[in-house]
Design a protein around this motif. Structure first.
Motif, PDB file in Angstrom:
ATOM      1  N   LEU A  75      21.816 -15.693 -21.455  1.00  0.00           N
ATOM      2  CA  LEU A  75      21.362 -17.042 -21.789  1.00  0.00           C
ATOM      3  C   LEU A  75      19.936 -17.069 -22.327  1.00  0.00           C
ATOM      4  O   LEU A  75      19.521 -18.055 -22.947  1.00  0.00           O
ATOM      5  N   GLN A  76      19.200 -15.986 -22.085  1.00  0.00           N
ATOM      6  CA  GLN A  76      17.843 -15.915 -22.619  1.00  0.00           C
ATOM      7  C   GLN A  76      17.799 -15.275 -24.004  1.00  0.00           C
ATOM      8  O   GLN A  76      16.756 -15.250 -24.652  1.00  0.00           O
ATOM      9  N   ASN A  77      18.950 -14.776 -24.451  1.00  0.00           N
ATOM     10  CA  ASN A  77      19.009 -14.087 -25.748  1.00  0.00           C
ATOM     11  C   ASN A  77      19.591 -15.023 -26.801  1.00  0.00           C
ATOM     12  O   ASN A  77      20.770 -15.381 -26.729  1.00  0.00           O
ATOM     13  N   PRO A  78      18.810 -15.423 -27.787  1.00  0.00           N
ATOM     14  CA  PRO A  78      19.286 -16.389 -28.779  1.00  0.00           C
ATOM     15  C   PRO A  78      20.479 -15.905 -29.596  1.00  0.00           C
ATOM     16  O   PRO A  78      21.268 -16.719 -30.075  1.00  0.00           O
ATOM     17  N   GLN A  79      20.624 -14.590 -29.746  1.00  0.00           N
ATOM     18  CA  GLN A  79      21.752 -14.068 -30.520  1.00  0.00           C
ATOM     19  C   GLN A  79      23.068 -14.172 -29.762  1.00  0.00           C
ATOM     20  O   GLN A  79      24.124 -14.335 -30.355  1.00  0.00           O
ATOM     21  N   TRP A  80      23.012 -14.075 -28.455  1.00  0.00           N
ATOM     22  CA  TRP A  80      24.221 -14.109 -27.640  1.00  0.00           C
ATOM     23  C   TRP A  80      24.588 -15.507 -27.159  1.00  0.00           C
ATOM     24  O   TRP A  80      25.762 -15.840 -27.049  1.00  0.00           O
ATOM     25  N   LYS A  81      23.596 -16.315 -26.858  1.00  0.00           N
ATOM     26  CA  LYS A  81      23.875 -17.577 -26.165  1.00  0.00           C
ATOM     27  C   LYS A  81      24.671 -18.585 -26.989  1.00  0.00           C
ATOM     28  O   LYS A  81      25.236 -19.522 -26.432  1.00  0.00           O
ATOM     29  N   ASN A  82      24.742 -18.384 -28.312  1.00  0.00           N
ATOM     30  CA  ASN A  82      25.511 -19.305 -29.151  1.00  0.00           C
ATOM     31  C   ASN A  82      26.970 -18.877 -29.340  1.00  0.00           C
ATOM     32  O   ASN A  82      27.744 -19.586 -29.987  1.00  0.00           O
ATOM     33  N   LEU A  83      27.343 -17.739 -28.775  1.00  0.00           N
ATOM     34  CA  LEU A  83      28.743 -17.318 -28.848  1.00  0.00           C
ATOM     35  C   LEU A  83      29.612 -18.238 -27.988  1.00  0.00           C
ATOM     36  O   LEU A  83      29.180 -18.722 -26.942  1.00  0.00           O
ATOM     37  N   ARG A  84      30.843 -18.451 -28.421  1.00  0.00           N
ATOM     38  CA  ARG A  84      31.753 -19.341 -27.704  1.00  0.00           C
ATOM     39  C   ARG A  84      31.906 -18.932 -26.244  1.00  0.00           C
ATOM     40  O   ARG A  84      31.870 -19.782 -25.346  1.00  0.00           O
ATOM     41  N   ALA A  85      32.099 -17.644 -25.985  1.00  0.00           N
ATOM     42  CA  ALA A  85      32.317 -17.171 -24.621  1.00  0.00           C
ATOM     43  C   ALA A  85      31.131 -17.504 -23.718  1.00  0.00           C
ATOM     44  O   ALA A  85      31.305 -17.891 -22.559  1.00  0.00           O
ATOM     45  N   VAL A  86      29.908 -17.372 -24.251  1.00  0.00           N
ATOM     46  CA  VAL A  86      28.709 -17.645 -23.453  1.00  0.00           C
ATOM     47  C   VAL A  86      28.564 -19.149 -23.218  1.00  0.00           C
ATOM     48  O   VAL A  86      28.280 -19.601 -22.104  1.00  0.00           O
ATOM     49  N   LYS A  87      28.789 -19.927 -24.264  1.00  0.00           N
ATOM     50  CA  LYS A  87      28.691 -21.381 -24.141  1.00  0.00           C
ATOM     51  C   LYS A  87      29.666 -21.927 -23.101  1.00  0.00           C
ATOM     52  O   LYS A  87      29.355 -22.855 -22.353  1.00  0.00           O
ATOM     53  N   GLU A  88      30.866 -21.352 -23.061  1.00  0.00           N
ATOM     54  CA  GLU A  88      31.903 -21.843 -22.150  1.00  0.00           C
ATOM     55  C   GLU A  88      31.863 -21.167 -20.784  1.00  0.00           C
ATOM     56  O   GLU A  88      32.710 -21.423 -19.929  1.00  0.00           O
ATOM     57  N   GLY A  89      30.890 -20.308 -20.581  1.00  0.00           N
ATOM     58  CA  GLY A  89      30.748 -19.651 -19.284  1.00  0.00           C
ATOM     59  C   GLY A  89      31.834 -18.636 -18.990  1.00  0.00           C
ATOM     60  O   GLY A  89      32.136 -18.357 -17.820  1.00  0.00           O
ATOM     61  N   LYS A  90      32.409 -18.044 -20.026  1.00  0.00           N
ATOM     62  CA  LYS A  90      33.476 -17.077 -19.836  1.00  0.00           C
ATOM     63  C   LYS A  90      32.956 -15.657 -20.070  1.00  0.00           C
ATOM     64  O   LYS A  90      33.391 -14.937 -20.967  1.00  0.00           O
ATOM     65  N   VAL A  91      31.997 -15.301 -19.249  1.00  0.00           N
ATOM     66  CA  VAL A  91      31.416 -13.962 -19.264  1.00  0.00           C
ATOM     67  C   VAL A  91      31.643 -13.360 -17.882  1.00  0.00           C
ATOM     68  O   VAL A  91      31.233 -13.935 -16.872  1.00  0.00           O
ATOM     69  N   PHE A  92      32.319 -12.227 -17.836  1.00  0.00           N
ATOM     70  CA  PHE A  92      32.700 -11.615 -16.566  1.00  0.00           C
ATOM     71  C   PHE A  92      32.085 -10.218 -16.451  1.00  0.00           C
ATOM     72  O   PHE A  92      32.155  -9.433 -17.394  1.00  0.00           O
ATOM     73  N   THR A  93      31.504  -9.938 -15.309  1.00  0.00           N
ATOM     74  CA  THR A  93      30.965  -8.601 -15.053  1.00  0.00           C
ATOM     75  C   THR A  93      31.998  -7.797 -14.279  1.00  0.00           C
ATOM     76  O   THR A  93      32.504  -8.243 -13.243  1.00  0.00           O
TER      77      THR A  93
END
Length: 327
Positions: A253-271
């Motif tokens: 969320l602190q990375n401008p290149q990643w935070k605009n991806l659909r998966a990041v916006k929708e909170g669908k990031v899994f570790t």
């Protein structure tokens, strides 16, 4: 070194009580009748031995950490022999000689295996070449351990669970047909810009979870970890991101290149869970059976009848019976 090889050759050639095993590549190999120690030349195979019976582990490819101690059981303190772990790693033959395994198992697709096989054979230790091309190979590995040790009961229960996990997505096909297919990006490395391309066995759990790789790329080696440009990730715009490193997901969320991806916006990031061992890869092991269930549960919530936590308890009770002893 030559003296060690010669001494071991005498020890192993003197074994009168022997039986023959035909390995996965059609080689007929004479092995001791009574087998108590097996050395695996690469981590995925070593993990299969650990699952079958930690007491059989003759030596380790690498050490366990403190968290893994109770899961490793009697294998925890075994000598570090090393092995094929990619990027030019090879076993330490002096340490291998000292642990005196009854048999060695190795994957014939590892680069440079022929030279190592020749060294093993000079030591007089029988070597079985095993397939490890897919998750399904775990079944034939458990069958082999049963032949070597006579413990068919252990093999049968592990094989039954393996088949159940691998057929899960087939049993859910009707329900999945009503769902939108999930396109994933598998992010590896601290920057998330290493991944796997089609054909990589590191991606098998995703296939069994009914998901599609958002990347259109080709693998350059069996090791994987292909470098991916940020532009390629942005263009693929995956539905979900599955990351190997928590450090990476914590900074998205602190990375401008990643935070605009659909998966990041929708909170669908899994570790990917990594306790006690990684569910997906590094090494690709029997833990992938639980990883498949975790992926389905993450991608298609409420699709599974049993909760993931209940499934995890069943898995750990089966694959890590030594946990009971550590309590």
């Amino acid at each position: 070194m030559k003296n060690i090889l010669f001494a071991l050759a005498i020890i192993f050639s003197a074994n009168i009580n022997a039986k023959t095993i035909t390995d996965d590549y059609g080689r007929v190999v004479e092995v001791p009748e009574h087998i108590t120690k097996i050395y695996a030349a690469s981590p995925p195979l070593a993990m299969s031995i650990l699952a079958f019976n930690p007491d059989l582990v003759a030596g380790l490819n690498s050490s366990f950490n403190e968290t893994q101690k109770k899961y490793a059981g009697s294998a925890y303190n075994k000598p570090i022999v090393g092995g094929f772990m990619g990027q030019g790693n090879t076993p330490n033959f002096e340490i291998l000689a000292s642990v005196k395994p009854d048999v060695i198992i190795m994957w014939a697709r590892m680069r440079g295996y022929e030279k190592i096989l020749a060294k093993f054979e000079k030591m007089g230790i029988p070597v079985l070449l095993v397939e490890n091309e897919s998750i399904y190979s775990i079944i034939t590995q458990f069958e082999l351990f049963a032949k070597l040790t006579g413990d068919t009961a252990r093999a049968d229960e592990l094989i039954a669970y393996t088949k159940k996990s691998l057929s899960l997505i087939e049993s859910l096909k009707e329900e999945l047909s009503k769902q939108k297919e999930v396109r994933y990006y598998f992010a590896q490395g601290l920057d998330g810009l290493s991944s796997e391309c089609e054909g990589s066995f590191h991606l098998e759990p995703f296939k069994y979870a009914g998901a599609k790789n958002a990347l259109d790329c080709r693998m350059s080696s069996n090791y994987g970890m292909e470098k991916i440009s940020m532009e390629s990730v942005i263009l693929s715009n995956p539905d979900v991101i599955v990351a190997m490193e928590k450090t990476f997901t914590d900074t998205l969320l602190q990375n401008p290149q990643w935070k605009n991806l659909r998966a990041v916006k929708e909170g669908k990031v899994f570790t990917v869970p990594s306790t006690p061992f990684n569910y997906i890869s590094r090494p690709p092991s029997f833990m992938r059976l639980l990883g498949i269930i975790w992926l389905i549960d993450s991608f298609y919530p409420s699709l599974l009848e049993k909760s993931f936590e209940d499934e995890k308890k069943e898995f750990e009770a089966l694959f890590f019976p030594q946990l009971k002893e550590s309590k």
